[in-house]
Design a protein around this motif. Structure first.
Motif, PDB file in Angstrom:
ATOM      1  N   ALA A 195     -25.370 -48.643  72.531  1.00 35.31           N
ATOM      2  CA  ALA A 195     -25.136 -50.082  72.391  1.00 35.31           C
ATOM      3  C   ALA A 195     -24.911 -50.451  70.929  1.00 35.31           C
ATOM      4  O   ALA A 195     -24.050 -51.286  70.615  1.00 35.31           O
ATOM      5  CB  ALA A 195     -26.311 -50.861  72.964  1.00 35.31           C
ATOM      6  N   ALA A 196     -25.674 -49.828  70.019  1.00 29.68           N
ATOM      7  CA  ALA A 196     -25.525 -50.128  68.590  1.00 29.68           C
ATOM      8  C   ALA A 196     -24.154 -49.718  68.076  1.00 29.68           C
ATOM      9  O   ALA A 196     -23.524 -50.439  67.296  1.00 29.68           O
ATOM     10  CB  ALA A 196     -26.625 -49.426  67.790  1.00 29.68           C
ATOM     11  N   VAL A 231     -17.648 -34.776  67.958  1.00 26.48           N
ATOM     12  CA  VAL A 231     -18.281 -34.346  69.202  1.00 26.48           C
ATOM     13  C   VAL A 231     -18.044 -35.412  70.269  1.00 26.48           C
ATOM     14  O   VAL A 231     -18.464 -36.563  70.114  1.00 26.48           O
ATOM     15  CB  VAL A 231     -19.796 -34.136  69.012  1.00 26.48           C
ATOM     16  CG1 VAL A 231     -20.431 -33.725  70.338  1.00 26.48           C
ATOM     17  CG2 VAL A 231     -20.070 -33.086  67.941  1.00 26.48           C
ATOM     18  N   ASP A 232     -17.360 -35.029  71.354  1.00 28.90           N
ATOM     19  CA  ASP A 232     -17.158 -35.951  72.469  1.00 28.90           C
ATOM     20  C   ASP A 232     -17.876 -35.403  73.698  1.00 28.90           C
ATOM     21  O   ASP A 232     -18.623 -34.419  73.616  1.00 28.90           O
ATOM     22  CB  ASP A 232     -15.671 -36.173  72.747  1.00 28.90           C
ATOM     23  CG  ASP A 232     -14.916 -34.875  73.003  1.00 28.90           C
ATOM     24  OD1 ASP A 232     -15.565 -33.863  73.343  1.00 28.90           O
ATOM     25  OD2 ASP A 232     -13.679 -34.874  72.858  1.00 28.90           O
ATOM     26  N   ARG A 233     -17.656 -36.026  74.862  1.00 22.88           N
ATOM     27  CA  ARG A 233     -18.389 -35.632  76.063  1.00 22.88           C
ATOM     28  C   ARG A 233     -18.063 -34.207  76.495  1.00 22.88           C
ATOM     29  O   ARG A 233     -18.876 -33.571  77.189  1.00 22.88           O
ATOM     30  CB  ARG A 233     -18.114 -36.620  77.202  1.00 22.88           C
ATOM     31  CG  ARG A 233     -16.692 -36.633  77.698  1.00 22.88           C
ATOM     32  CD  ARG A 233     -16.540 -37.482  78.959  1.00 22.88           C
ATOM     33  NE  ARG A 233     -16.749 -38.896  78.691  1.00 22.88           N
ATOM     34  CZ  ARG A 233     -17.752 -39.590  79.211  1.00 22.88           C
ATOM     35  NH1 ARG A 233     -18.637 -38.994  79.986  1.00 22.88           N
ATOM     36  NH2 ARG A 233     -17.860 -40.873  78.943  1.00 22.88           N
ATOM     37  N   ARG A 234     -16.901 -33.675  76.114  1.00 23.23           N
ATOM     38  CA  ARG A 234     -16.556 -32.295  76.456  1.00 23.23           C
ATOM     39  C   ARG A 234     -17.176 -31.318  75.470  1.00 23.23           C
ATOM     40  O   ARG A 234     -17.728 -30.292  75.862  1.00 23.23           O
ATOM     41  CB  ARG A 234     -15.040 -32.124  76.489  1.00 23.23           C
ATOM     42  CG  ARG A 234     -14.327 -32.950  77.559  1.00 23.23           C
ATOM     43  CD  ARG A 234     -12.855 -32.659  77.596  1.00 23.23           C
ATOM     44  NE  ARG A 234     -12.574 -31.271  77.928  1.00 23.23           N
ATOM     45  CZ  ARG A 234     -11.355 -30.757  77.966  1.00 23.23           C
ATOM     46  NH1 ARG A 234     -10.306 -31.496  77.690  1.00 23.23           N
ATOM     47  NH2 ARG A 234     -11.183 -29.490  78.287  1.00 23.23           N
ATOM     48  N   ALA A 235     -17.089 -31.646  74.171  1.00 18.31           N
ATOM     49  CA  ALA A 235     -17.625 -30.738  73.160  1.00 18.31           C
ATOM     50  C   ALA A 235     -19.131 -30.558  73.283  1.00 18.31           C
ATOM     51  O   ALA A 235     -19.669 -29.482  72.988  1.00 18.31           O
ATOM     52  CB  ALA A 235     -17.275 -31.260  71.760  1.00 18.31           C
ATOM     53  N   ASP A 252     -17.184 -45.038  72.962  1.00 19.53           N
ATOM     54  CA  ASP A 252     -17.464 -45.189  74.395  1.00 19.53           C
ATOM     55  C   ASP A 252     -18.054 -43.923  75.014  1.00 19.53           C
ATOM     56  O   ASP A 252     -18.255 -43.859  76.226  1.00 19.53           O
ATOM     57  CB  ASP A 252     -16.203 -45.603  75.145  1.00 19.53           C
ATOM     58  CG  ASP A 252     -15.063 -44.609  74.991  1.00 19.53           C
ATOM     59  OD1 ASP A 252     -15.204 -43.665  74.173  1.00 19.53           O
ATOM     60  OD2 ASP A 252     -14.028 -44.770  75.668  1.00 19.53           O
ATOM     61  N   GLU A 253     -18.342 -42.902  74.181  1.00 19.71           N
ATOM     62  CA  GLU A 253     -18.908 -41.660  74.709  1.00 19.71           C
ATOM     63  C   GLU A 253     -20.251 -41.313  74.067  1.00 19.71           C
ATOM     64  O   GLU A 253     -20.774 -40.216  74.266  1.00 19.71           O
ATOM     65  CB  GLU A 253     -17.919 -40.504  74.514  1.00 19.71           C
ATOM     66  CG  GLU A 253     -16.606 -40.699  75.260  1.00 19.71           C
ATOM     67  CD  GLU A 253     -15.687 -39.493  75.150  1.00 19.71           C
ATOM     68  OE1 GLU A 253     -16.183 -38.381  74.877  1.00 19.71           O
ATOM     69  OE2 GLU A 253     -14.469 -39.666  75.322  1.00 19.71           O
ATOM     70  N   VAL A 254     -20.822 -42.237  73.308  1.00 17.31           N
ATOM     71  CA  VAL A 254     -22.087 -41.955  72.618  1.00 17.31           C
ATOM     72  C   VAL A 254     -23.184 -41.621  73.603  1.00 17.31           C
ATOM     73  O   VAL A 254     -23.965 -40.681  73.410  1.00 17.31           O
ATOM     74  CB  VAL A 254     -22.504 -43.143  71.731  1.00 17.31           C
ATOM     75  CG1 VAL A 254     -23.867 -42.892  71.109  1.00 17.31           C
ATOM     76  CG2 VAL A 254     -21.482 -43.375  70.640  1.00 17.31           C
ATOM     77  N   VAL A 267     -15.382 -50.296  66.471  1.00 17.16           N
ATOM     78  CA  VAL A 267     -14.296 -49.384  66.113  1.00 17.16           C
ATOM     79  C   VAL A 267     -14.290 -48.237  67.116  1.00 17.16           C
ATOM     80  O   VAL A 267     -15.300 -47.960  67.767  1.00 17.16           O
ATOM     81  CB  VAL A 267     -14.448 -48.850  64.675  1.00 17.16           C
ATOM     82  CG1 VAL A 267     -14.313 -49.983  63.669  1.00 17.16           C
ATOM     83  CG2 VAL A 267     -15.795 -48.143  64.491  1.00 17.16           C
ATOM     84  N   PRO A 268     -13.135 -47.528  67.256  1.00 13.90           N
ATOM     85  CA  PRO A 268     -13.018 -46.498  68.294  1.00 13.90           C
ATOM     86  C   PRO A 268     -14.010 -45.346  68.158  1.00 13.90           C
ATOM     87  O   PRO A 268     -14.494 -44.819  69.159  1.00 13.90           O
ATOM     88  CB  PRO A 268     -11.572 -46.012  68.149  1.00 13.90           C
ATOM     89  CG  PRO A 268     -10.861 -47.150  67.491  1.00 13.90           C
ATOM     90  CD  PRO A 268     -11.850 -47.768  66.579  1.00 13.90           C
TER      91      PRO A 268
END
Length: 390
Positions: free
Chosen positions: A313-314, A244-248, A272-274, A320-321
């Motif tokens: 932040a965690a 799940v990313d910012r688009r999904a 970087d999208e959490v 890792v990516p």
């Protein structure tokens, strides 16, 4: 009583073309011959005990010794090392099957020049000694009854476990508690697929996760089951959302699943999208619990709990990516969750009514209730992501 720190010894000998000038790595090679381009090599014709080497975990102190000279450093054992494919110690955190250890404080260039000169004599015996600095965290190896143990590092760890526990039935693993207390390894046999561990067994596994144990699932590359156990949760029921990313997360079925999950929810998120992915969760319940990997390079998985508003932040600290995270099931609130809306959202993503009724049965939804929520014109479709594990 603390577990004895494991150690391993690699033996080799010198070679006229050894230069020991590489600034980023140090290597023992199994080959008898090397060229002058192999500037990281400090010993050839390496011999070792694969069991000794394969059982090492965590941070180790290593010593290169030859002709009365020695140099010592520290490094972290690479859990993906294939034991025999290579014996490279790296200053970086790059891992592959030939990398024995990473984050090394000593490389070939750091060797005293008298020691480096001694390595050019083929008659010189060269040794690499590795000793665990501190006992690593407890490790629980999991396999289902009847499942074979894969060859490799996990096989070595399984065969040399400090304790073996059979969780088929309702047996309480009393003896294994002492093993975990001394940071040992426990080989656990789970019931066959579809049966699930007893409540007593699940309670013990959850307590072990809470005490910091790592979990490794044999016969697979980790996955949701390993992550859920490491988070101290039962692997069923659980909602598996995949990546799940910012688009999904803009898809209604995903957004509803994150906000209204009635079971733990597992998803893979770009680091970087959490914050963008969990935006709706934070808006609704900022204190919603989220489990993230502990980030240590070691065998298996360990998770630690934080909150939705602190999860970004965690995750970024893991380095890792992308990571697999777990959202705890939604806490009870004064406003009831709209189960019908949740059913419709999941069905629109392809989850079949049968799967929905089985997974949501503990929450009072039988198959008839699911079909009523979907309406008379909806037909059963095949399962797709997101999926509900039952």
């Amino acid at each position: 009583m603390a577990r004895t720190r494991r150690r391993a010894l690699v033996r080799g000998h010198g070679h006229p073309r050894i230069r020991a000038t590489h600034a980023k790595t140090l290597e023992f090679t199994h080959d008898n011959e090397v060229t002058e381009r192999a500037t990281c090599v400090v010993g050839v014709a390496a011999e070792l005990d694969p069991t000794e080497l394969g059982l090492l975990r965590g941070r180790v102190r290593f010593t290169v010794e030859a002709a009365g000279h020695e140099a010592t450093g520290e490094a972290t054992i690479n859990p993906d090392h294939a034991v025999r494919d290579g014996l490279v110690l790296r200053r970086s955190h790059h891992t592959d099957s030939g990398t024995l250890a990473v984050a090394a404080t000593l490389t070939a260039e750091d060797l005293d020049r008298d020691l480096a000169a001694a390595l050019t004599d083929p008659a010189t015996a060269v040794t690499l000694t590795l000793v665990e600095v501190t006992p690593p965290t407890p490790l629980i190896l999991l396999r289902q009854a009847g499942q074979s143990v894969p060859v490799g590092r996990l096989d070595l760890l399984w065969r040399h476990a400090d304790e073996t526990v059979d969780l088929v039935g309702s047996r309480e693993p009393v003896a294994a508690g002492a093993v975990l207390d001394r940071a040992g390894i426990v080989a656990v046999t789970l019931p066959p697929a579809g049966e699930g561990p007893s409540g007593t067994a699940l309670a013990w596994l959850s307590a072990a996760a809470g005490a910091g144990a790592r979990f490794a699932l044999l016969g697979g590359a980790g996955g949701p089951t390993e992550v859920l156990f490491a988070a101290g949760l039962s692997p069923t029921p659980a909602l598996l959302l995949g990546r799940v990313d910012r688009r999904a997360v803009r898809r209604p079925e995903v957004e509803v699943s994150l906000r209204s999950a009635l079971a733990p929810t597992v998803l893979v998120v770009p680091a970087d999208e959490v914050d963008a992915v969990l935006e709706h969760v934070v808006a609704a319940t900022p204190a919603r619990r989220v489990a993230v990997p502990d980030g240590r390079p070691d065998v298996g998985t360990a998770m630690r709990w934080t909150t939705a508003e602190r999860a970004g932040a965690a995750v970024r600290r893991v380095g890792v990516p992308e990571v697999t995270i777990v959202l705890a099931s939604s806490p009870a609130t004064d406003e009831p969750v709209d189960l019908d809306a949740l059913v419709r959202a999941l069905a629109s993503a392809g989850v079949s009514p049968r799967t929905l009724s089985e997974a949501l049965a503990p929450f009072g939804l039988n198959r008839r209730r699911v079909y009523d929520a979907l309406g008379p014109d909806r037909s059963a479709g095949g399962p797709a992501e997101p999926g509900v594990r039952t």
